[in-house]
Design a protein around this motif. Structure first.
Motif, PDB file in Angstrom:
ATOM      1  N   LEU A   1       0.849  -1.194   0.000  1.00  0.00           N
ATOM      2  CA  LEU A   1       0.000   0.000   0.000  1.00  0.00           C
ATOM      3  C   LEU A   1       0.881   1.240   0.000  1.00  0.00           C
ATOM      4  N   MET A   2       0.401   2.323  -0.595  1.00  0.00           N
ATOM      5  CA  MET A   2       1.103   3.613  -0.557  1.00  0.00           C
ATOM      6  C   MET A   2       0.285   4.595   0.268  1.00  0.00           C
TER       7      MET A   2
ATOM      8  N   ASP B   1       3.499   9.045  -0.044  1.00  0.00           N
ATOM      9  CA  ASP B   1       4.800   8.670  -0.618  1.00  0.00           C
ATOM     10  C   ASP B   1       5.588   7.689   0.241  1.00  0.00           C
ATOM     11  N   ASN B   2       4.927   6.994   1.135  1.00  0.00           N
ATOM     12  CA  ASN B   2       5.546   5.936   1.924  1.00  0.00           C
ATOM     13  C   ASN B   2       4.924   4.609   1.533  1.00  0.00           C
ATOM     14  N   LEU B   3       5.714   3.559   1.612  1.00  0.00           N
ATOM     15  CA  LEU B   3       5.266   2.225   1.244  1.00  0.00           C
ATOM     16  C   LEU B   3       5.025   1.396   2.505  1.00  0.00           C
ATOM     17  N   TYR B   4       3.911   0.682   2.516  1.00  0.00           N
ATOM     18  CA  TYR B   4       3.508  -0.153   3.639  1.00  0.00           C
ATOM     19  C   TYR B   4       3.150  -1.534   3.111  1.00  0.00           C
ATOM     20  N   VAL B   5       3.122  -2.492   4.009  1.00  0.00           N
ATOM     21  CA  VAL B   5       2.649  -3.829   3.671  1.00  0.00           C
ATOM     22  C   VAL B   5       1.679  -4.265   4.771  1.00  0.00           C
ATOM     23  N   ARG B   6       0.580  -4.852   4.355  1.00  0.00           N
ATOM     24  CA  ARG B   6      -0.404  -5.362   5.309  1.00  0.00           C
ATOM     25  C   ARG B   6      -0.025  -6.809   5.643  1.00  0.00           C
TER      26      ARG B   6
ATOM     27  N   ILE C   1       2.615  -2.449   8.260  1.00  0.00           N
ATOM     28  CA  ILE C   1       4.048  -2.350   8.508  1.00  0.00           C
ATOM     29  C   ILE C   1       4.637  -1.375   7.489  1.00  0.00           C
ATOM     30  N   LYS C   2       5.389  -0.418   7.968  1.00  0.00           N
ATOM     31  CA  LYS C   2       5.972   0.614   7.108  1.00  0.00           C
ATOM     32  C   LYS C   2       7.379   0.213   6.676  1.00  0.00           C
TER      33      LYS C   2
ATOM     34  N   PRO D   1      -2.033   0.038  -4.510  1.00  0.00           N
ATOM     35  CA  PRO D   1      -3.099   0.985  -4.216  1.00  0.00           C
ATOM     36  C   PRO D   1      -2.697   1.988  -3.140  1.00  0.00           C
ATOM     37  N   CYS D   2      -3.390   3.117  -3.143  1.00  0.00           N
ATOM     38  CA  CYS D   2      -3.179   4.132  -2.116  1.00  0.00           C
ATOM     39  C   CYS D   2      -4.089   3.837  -0.930  1.00  0.00           C
ATOM     40  N   MET D   3      -3.533   3.993   0.249  1.00  0.00           N
ATOM     41  CA  MET D   3      -4.269   3.806   1.494  1.00  0.00           C
ATOM     42  C   MET D   3      -4.819   5.161   1.918  1.00  0.00           C
ATOM     43  N   GLU D   4      -6.000   5.166   2.442  1.00  0.00           N
ATOM     44  CA  GLU D   4      -6.589   6.443   2.880  1.00  0.00           C
ATOM     45  C   GLU D   4      -6.346   6.693   4.331  1.00  0.00           C
TER      46      GLU D   4
END
Length: 155
Positions: free
Chosen positions: A104-105, A108-113, A119-120, A152-155
């Motif tokens: 997920l974005m 401008d930071n990337l995360y993973v579920r 988790i960033k 995808p972008c996270m809200e």
């Protein structure tokens, strides 16, 4: 004869003397932690229960749970290893295989579920993925296992 369960001492978030910033760096007051052994230890004892994230430490006569303040998320990917795919090395010491569909974005930071956790990826981990990523029509894409995945972008 079974050992007696130790009593649990709970330190609420507002009484914790340390915090975790948005980049995964521990602080006390206005100072950053600098001792790498202590930093690694703090990350390794992060746990979660129904009340949130805490550090758990066993003492001789009691178990201590310190709920701590954090910005953004308390869990980070600090490193990525290539080993029959991409392996995410978490701040807690755990390793998980990257599932590109869980990326997920946000800002401008990337995360993973990972299950219910977000988790960033820190800057070093994001840099490790740069050669796998591109920008398609304003959306980030990761290319892995011969496939393209839109992030995808996270809200």
């Amino acid at each position: 004869m079974a050992d007696k369960e130790k009593p649990i001492v709970i330190i609420p978030r507002e009484k914790a003397v340390f915090r975790l910033d948005k980049n995964g760096i521990w602080h006390t007051d206005d100072e950053k932690f600098t001792n790498q052994k202590i930093i690694s230890y703090f990350h390794s004892i992060i746990k979660k229960d129904k009340d949130g994230y805490f550090l758990e430490q066993e003492h001789e006569h009691f178990l201590e749970k310190v709920y701590f303040p954090y910005e953004d998320t308390p869990l980070f990917v600090f490193r990525i290893i290539e080993n029959n795919g991409l392996i995410l090395c978490l701040s807690t010491g755990k390793k998980i295989r990257l599932d590109p569909e869980k990326l997920l974005m946000k800002n401008d930071n990337l995360y993973v579920r990972n299950d219910e956790d977000i988790i960033k990826l820190n800057a070093d981990a994001m840099l490790s993925l740069a050669s796998y990523m591109d920008d398609a029509d304003g959306q980030y894409v990761i290319n892995t296992d011969g496939k393209r995945y839109v992030i995808p972008c996270m809200e």
